[in-house]
Design an enzyme around this catalytic site. Structure first.
Site, PDB file in Angstrom:
ATOM      1  N   GLU A  35       0.877  -1.178   0.000  1.00 51.99           N
ATOM      2  CA  GLU A  35       0.000   0.000   0.000  1.00 51.99           C
ATOM      3  C   GLU A  35       0.905   1.215   0.000  1.00 51.99           C
ATOM      4  O   GLU A  35       1.696   1.399   0.921  1.00 51.99           O
ATOM      5  CB  GLU A  35      -0.921  -0.050   1.228  1.00 51.99           C
ATOM      6  CG  GLU A  35      -1.809   1.157   1.367  1.00 51.99           C
ATOM      7  CD  GLU A  35      -1.188   2.185   2.290  1.00 51.99           C
ATOM      8  OE1 GLU A  35      -0.747   3.235   1.751  1.00 51.99           O
ATOM      9  OE2 GLU A  35      -1.143   1.956   3.489  1.00 51.99           O
ATOM     10  N   CYS A  69      -2.795   7.414   5.027  1.00 50.75           N
ATOM     11  CA  CYS A  69      -2.592   7.124   3.608  1.00 50.75           C
ATOM     12  C   CYS A  69      -3.866   7.297   2.792  1.00 50.75           C
ATOM     13  O   CYS A  69      -3.829   7.686   1.630  1.00 50.75           O
ATOM     14  CB  CYS A  69      -2.056   5.712   3.453  1.00 50.75           C
ATOM     15  SG  CYS A  69      -3.048   4.452   4.286  1.00 50.75           S
TER      16      CYS A  69
END
Length: 260
Positions: A35, A69
């Site tokens: 990720e 994020c």
């Protein structure tokens, strides 16, 4: 990292990082699970819940001092309601107190001096490129002369070619972009090299779901919905594979074919 950090018996590596850092190199080499951040759109629909959803969107962006994020860093609002969105965003951001987390404050510092300087540089670049500064701005909040504290910052009347609307800042900075129609909103939302997350906020759930289906991101939340059972991971430069839920286990499995 690859020479010293990976052992022969390890069959899977899960990486979290930035597209331009070591994480991006690892993903390119291994094409496994990782990720790598995002620049997530938050489409606020034109309905009776508009003002409330703008406020929620700004507050969500400021969580973890913007160091999330999947943070909704690009807020897309109907162009005709930009002034209303700006007023709500300014009020919300200005009400977020920043300081020593041991005190009576809502948000603390960012992670390091290097990250503080990077955020400051991007805020200044946003101003230099013509984005309208609505709240916050360069420097530390009033009364804080040391520490990596960043003012909750809002830019408005931003276009997709401005740096603060394209680069992941990883700090408490949200940009507001106007759209002319839902189709235009989806076009703006997908105009990014990232694809980690997306958000849709609206009173009409079916309409919000229809919009969510058109966002090119691996994880889309409608009206603040959240569930660890839902697979989480990115499209495009935001990474490969999925975490959470049943799909998270798939990353640790390999397929075997048996014949005869």
């Amino acid at each position: 990292m690859l020479e010293h950090g990976v052992r022969p018996e390890q069959g899977e590596i899960l990486v979290t990082g930035a597209t331009g850092g070591v994480g991006g190199v690892v993903i390119a080499l291994l094409t496994k699970a990782g990720e790598l951040g995002g620049k997530s759109p938050n489409i606020v629909l034109d309905d009776e819940a508009f003002a409330e959803n703008v406020g929620k969107g700004v507050a969500t962006m400021m969580g973890n001092s913007g160091q999330t994020c999947s943070a909704p860093s690009r807020m897309l609002v109907p162009a005709a309601r930009s002034d209303e969105a700006i007023a709500v965003a300014r009020r919300t951001a200005s009400g977020i107190t920043v300081g020593d987390p041991q005190g009576d404050f809502v948000r603390g510092p960012v992670v390091s001096g290097a990250q503080f300087e990077r955020i400051q540089a991007l805020i200044r670049k946003g101003i230099d490129e013509g984005a309208t500064l609505v709240a916050g701005g360069p420097g530390r909040p009033d009364g804080l002369e040391r520490g990596y504290y960043v003012k909750p910052t809002v830019f408005a009347r931003v276009t997709s070619d401005v740096t603060v609307a394209r680069e992941e800042i990883f700090g408490p900075v949200v940009t507001i972009l106007g759209y002319d129609s839902v189709d235009h909103a989806v076009e703006i939302a997908n105009d990014t090299e990232y694809g980690l997350a997306g958000y849709v906020a609206g009173a009409d759930l079916e309409k919000a779901r229809a919009v969510a289906c058109r966002i090119r991101a691996g994880w889309v939340a409608i009206n603040d919905a959240f569930d660890f059972g839902c697979p989480f991971g990115g499209y495009k430069k935001s990474g490969n594979g999925r975490e959470w839920g049943e799909f998270g286990f798939h990353e640790y499995l390999e397929t075997k074919g048996i014949l005869g």
